[in-house]
Motif scaffolding. Structure first.
Motif, PDB file in Angstrom:
ATOM      1  N   THR A   1      51.150  46.627  43.286  1.00 44.24           N
ATOM      2  CA  THR A   1      50.553  47.357  42.167  1.00 44.24           C
ATOM      3  C   THR A   1      50.551  46.492  40.906  1.00 44.24           C
ATOM      4  OG1 THR A   1      51.208  49.470  43.108  1.00 44.24           O
ATOM      5  CG2 THR A   1      50.726  49.449  40.756  1.00 44.24           C
ATOM      6  N   ALA A   2      51.636  45.775  40.666  1.00 43.39           N
ATOM      7  CA  ALA A   2      51.728  44.912  39.492  1.00 43.39           C
ATOM      8  C   ALA A   2      50.732  43.755  39.579  1.00 43.39           C
ATOM      9  CB  ALA A   2      53.151  44.387  39.327  1.00 43.39           C
ATOM     10  N   VAL A   3      50.612  43.139  40.750  1.00 46.45           N
ATOM     11  CA  VAL A   3      49.645  42.051  40.924  1.00 46.45           C
ATOM     12  C   VAL A   3      48.228  42.584  40.733  1.00 46.45           C
ATOM     13  CG1 VAL A   3      48.650  40.412  42.583  1.00 46.45           C
ATOM     14  CG2 VAL A   3      51.135  40.638  42.409  1.00 46.45           C
ATOM     15  N   LEU A   4      47.943  43.737  41.324  1.00 49.90           N
ATOM     16  CA  LEU A   4      46.617  44.331  41.192  1.00 49.90           C
ATOM     17  C   LEU A   4      46.291  44.629  39.729  1.00 49.90           C
ATOM     18  CD1 LEU A   4      44.077  45.304  42.618  1.00 49.90           C
ATOM     19  CD2 LEU A   4      45.244  47.478  43.054  1.00 49.90           C
ATOM     20  N   SER A   5      47.236  45.166  38.995  1.00 50.69           N
ATOM     21  CA  SER A   5      47.026  45.429  37.562  1.00 50.69           C
ATOM     22  C   SER A   5      46.736  44.129  36.815  1.00 50.69           C
ATOM     23  CB  SER A   5      48.251  46.105  36.947  1.00 50.69           C
ATOM     24  OG  SER A   5      48.398  47.399  37.458  1.00 50.69           O
ATOM     25  N   GLY A   6      47.492  43.099  37.130  1.00 48.98           N
ATOM     26  CA  GLY A   6      47.272  41.803  36.498  1.00 48.98           C
ATOM     27  C   GLY A   6      45.897  41.238  36.815  1.00 48.98           C
ATOM     28  N   LEU A   7      45.469  41.397  38.057  1.00 45.06           N
ATOM     29  CA  LEU A   7      44.144  40.902  38.444  1.00 45.06           C
ATOM     30  C   LEU A   7      43.026  41.684  37.760  1.00 45.06           C
ATOM     31  CD1 LEU A   7      44.832  40.290  42.230  1.00 45.06           C
ATOM     32  CD2 LEU A   7      44.399  38.534  40.487  1.00 45.06           C
ATOM     33  N   GLU A   8      43.230  42.985  37.605  1.00 46.66           N
ATOM     34  CA  GLU A   8      42.233  43.793  36.899  1.00 46.66           C
ATOM     35  C   GLU A   8      42.130  43.351  35.441  1.00 46.66           C
ATOM     36  OE1 GLU A   8      43.610  47.765  37.657  1.00 46.66           O
ATOM     37  OE2 GLU A   8      42.746  47.784  39.674  1.00 46.66           O
ATOM     38  N   GLU A   9      43.257  43.070  34.800  1.00 45.27           N
ATOM     39  CA  GLU A   9      43.253  42.583  33.417  1.00 45.27           C
ATOM     40  C   GLU A   9      42.573  41.220  33.333  1.00 45.27           C
ATOM     41  OE1 GLU A   9      47.177  42.614  31.717  1.00 45.27           O
ATOM     42  OE2 GLU A   9      47.495  44.693  32.334  1.00 45.27           O
ATOM     43  N   LEU A  10      42.871  40.356  34.282  1.00 45.95           N
ATOM     44  CA  LEU A  10      42.256  39.036  34.334  1.00 45.95           C
ATOM     45  C   LEU A  10      40.742  39.167  34.491  1.00 45.95           C
ATOM     46  CD1 LEU A  10      43.251  36.043  34.424  1.00 45.95           C
ATOM     47  CD2 LEU A  10      43.222  36.261  36.899  1.00 45.95           C
ATOM     48  N   ALA A  11      40.311  40.048  35.385  1.00 40.43           N
ATOM     49  CA  ALA A  11      38.877  40.264  35.628  1.00 40.43           C
ATOM     50  C   ALA A  11      38.187  40.798  34.374  1.00 40.43           C
ATOM     51  CB  ALA A  11      38.685  41.222  36.806  1.00 40.43           C
ATOM     52  N   ALA A  12      38.801  41.764  33.724  1.00 40.00           N
ATOM     53  CA  ALA A  12      38.225  42.322  32.494  1.00 40.00           C
ATOM     54  C   ALA A  12      38.117  41.234  31.433  1.00 40.00           C
ATOM     55  CB  ALA A  12      39.056  43.494  31.996  1.00 40.00           C
ATOM     56  N   GLY A  13      39.136  40.378  31.340  1.00 39.81           N
ATOM     57  CA  GLY A  13      39.111  39.274  30.391  1.00 39.81           C
ATOM     58  C   GLY A  13      38.017  38.257  30.680  1.00 39.81           C
ATOM     59  N   GLU A  14      37.611  38.176  31.946  1.00 44.02           N
ATOM     60  CA  GLU A  14      36.518  37.283  32.338  1.00 44.02           C
ATOM     61  C   GLU A  14      35.156  37.908  32.055  1.00 44.02           C
ATOM     62  OE1 GLU A  14      36.291  34.118  34.020  1.00 44.02           O
ATOM     63  OE2 GLU A  14      38.346  33.940  33.294  1.00 44.02           O
ATOM     64  N   GLY A  15      35.151  39.172  31.629  1.00 43.56           N
ATOM     65  CA  GLY A  15      33.904  39.850  31.325  1.00 43.56           C
ATOM     66  C   GLY A  15      33.334  40.669  32.465  1.00 43.56           C
TER      67      GLY A  15
END
Length: 145
Positions: A84-98
């Motif tokens: 869950t923590a990795v998935l949250s981090g990846l979602e934040e990373l993706a949002a930051g990529e636009g």
């Protein structure tokens, strides 16, 4: 637990990716390793200084949609919220990529992954790419905030 971005050449990440592949072979056989494209960004979850989980977001043909790849947590560390923590981090990373949305493919023989994605708001979507004719594949997508 620490979640940090790592280079694809990182040795600890390479070990996690190989363990993930071996688990997929055990569940599905050896009919093919899916590729991760250039431009993918990887996160590693560490517990007590040891990498125990990972995941990646890669670009797709749609500049507003990222694809989740290589989600994995070592068996001894499952059930602790690491995925869950990795998935949250990846979602934040993706949002930051636009990216406005993130998609993924998992398989019928991974009910724990399906449950995680559904709990986190991913919704079933039409198969895409190499998964179009894959009877075991389950494809999901989530709109990012």
């Amino acid at each position: 637990m620490v979640i940090e971005e790592r280079d694809v050449k990182d040795g600890e990440l390479a070990g996690l990716l190989e363990a993930a592949f071996q688990e997929l072979v055990a569940r599905y056989g050896s009919e093919g390793r899916s590729t991760v494209h250039g431009g993918a960004r990887y996160l590693v979850a560490s517990v007590d200084g040891r990498g125990v989980g990972c995941g990646a977001v890669q670009p797709t043909e749609d500049p507003y949609v990222g694809e989740l790849k290589r989600m994995y947590v070592a068996p001894a560390f499952r059930g602790r919220g690491i995925a869950t923590a990795v998935l949250s981090g990846l979602e934040e990373l993706a949002a930051g990529e636009g990216y406005r949305a993130i998609r993924l493919a998992t398989g019928e023989r991974q009910p724990e992954a399906i449950a995680l994605y559904e709990r986190r708001g991913y919704r079933s979507t039409e198969p895409y790419g190499k998964y179009i004719n894959d009877q075991l594949a389950h494809c999901y997508q989530k709109t990012l905030a």
